[in-house]
Design a protein around this motif. Structure first.
Motif: not given
Length: 308
Positions: A61-79
């Motif tokens: 699962x891939x989510x487009x996220x922003x860190x606490x300072x607004x920097x864009x990032x990607x959060x990836x969760x995998x089994x």
């Protein structure tokens, strides 16, 4: 966190259970726990979720996220079956050279925080000749010496293809229509493993759609399933990219042979070794697709393999 995982991911994990692929029995529980896992991962890192990337991948699962300072990032969760800790180790070893950069090297198991690339712009969007040129440029940067010592997390090509070979033999016994191609692929594997020319850290599942546009560099690889072995094994998956177009072409067989030759020459890989690994990987993928009911994919891959 309430959300629906992409259907592509759900179908792929269902196929893994059906086909008994690499620990597929455990993915149902992971899917059930996914909303809770996402909520914990987001809260722990103080992230703001923009959206779930869809259609997304077949193993995470891939989510487009922003860190606490607004920097864009990607959060990836995998089994676990997707070997996320092996991916983490490879990304850490590459440290942004040719691949997406890992933002939290010592993060929670099964969770990776990555730099944001352009998720909807891969080299597959380019004309074929240009796409292959850019993709091979990325591979040149990825093929590095593996970490020192025997304690790294990476499988060898021999280990991974050994598991695959067992499944292929079982399929050939139950389905005589694929037996001749399976026999040829298994014979090629035995010959190739007898004298590997080098040992490098490989992406493992490299193809055009795994190379995304970035800000740091024009193109960077994502989604490795890393393995240690010879470079021809990695390049073999790229040979069959856009296989549906190759099969539809009246000169598909000749195009396939030219592609093997051109890619081997461009990356200084032995042409016959590349042909052999391309045969093995195409047959393995085709037999697996046939086993889980993806008849059209299986037909394309096995026809392609027959041209090799």
């Amino acid at each position: 966190m309430a959300f629906e995982p992409p259907q592509r991911l759900v179908r792929a994990l269902s196929e893994a259970r059906q086909g008994g692929v690499d620990g597929g029995d455990g993915v149902g529980g992971w899917l059930d726990e996914l909303p809770e896992l996402v909520g914990e991962a987001v809260a722990l890192r103080e992230l703001t979720v923009e959206r779930v990337q869809a259609p997304g991948g077949r193993s995470s699962l891939v989510l487009l996220v922003r860190q606490f300072d607004g920097t864009p990032a990607v959060l990836k969760l995998a089994p676990g079956r997707a070997r996320p800790e092996s991916e983490r180790a490879a990304l850490g070893h590459w440290d942004g050279r040719g691949a997406v950069r890992l933002l939290n090297p010592g993060d929670t198991p099964g969770v990776l925080l990555l730099e944001r690339l352009h998720p909807d712009l891969s080299v597959r969007s380019l004309p074929e000749a240009k796409a292959l040129l850019e993709a091979t440029g990325v591979l040149r940067r990825l093929w590095v010496e593996p970490p020192d010592g025997d304690g790294h997390l990476f499988e060898t090509v021999a280990e991974r293809t050994g598991r695959q070979a067992e499944a292929m033999r079982a399929s050939a016994t139950a389905d005589r229509d694929v037996a001749a191609l399976v026999d040829a692929a298994l014979a090629a594997r035995v010959e190739l493993l007898a004298s590997p020319p080098e040992e490098r850290l490989l992406h493992g599942t490299f193809r055009q759609s795994k190379v995304l546009a970035g800000e740091r560099m024009p193109w960077l690889a994502v989604g490795p399933d890393p393995v240690v072995g010879e470079c021809a094994f990695d390049l073999a998956r790229l040979v069959r990219d856009r296989v549906e177009d190759v099969i539809a072409s009246p000169s598909g067989a000749a195009t396939t042979r030219r592609r093997v030759k051109r890619l081997a020459e461009s990356l200084d890989v032995d042409q016959e070794r590349l042909r052999g690994w391309t045969l093995f990987r195409a047959v393995e993928s085709g037999v697996r697709a046939r086993r889980v009911g993806r008849a059209r994919d299986a037909e394309l891959l096995l026809e392609f393999a027959g041209w090799l």
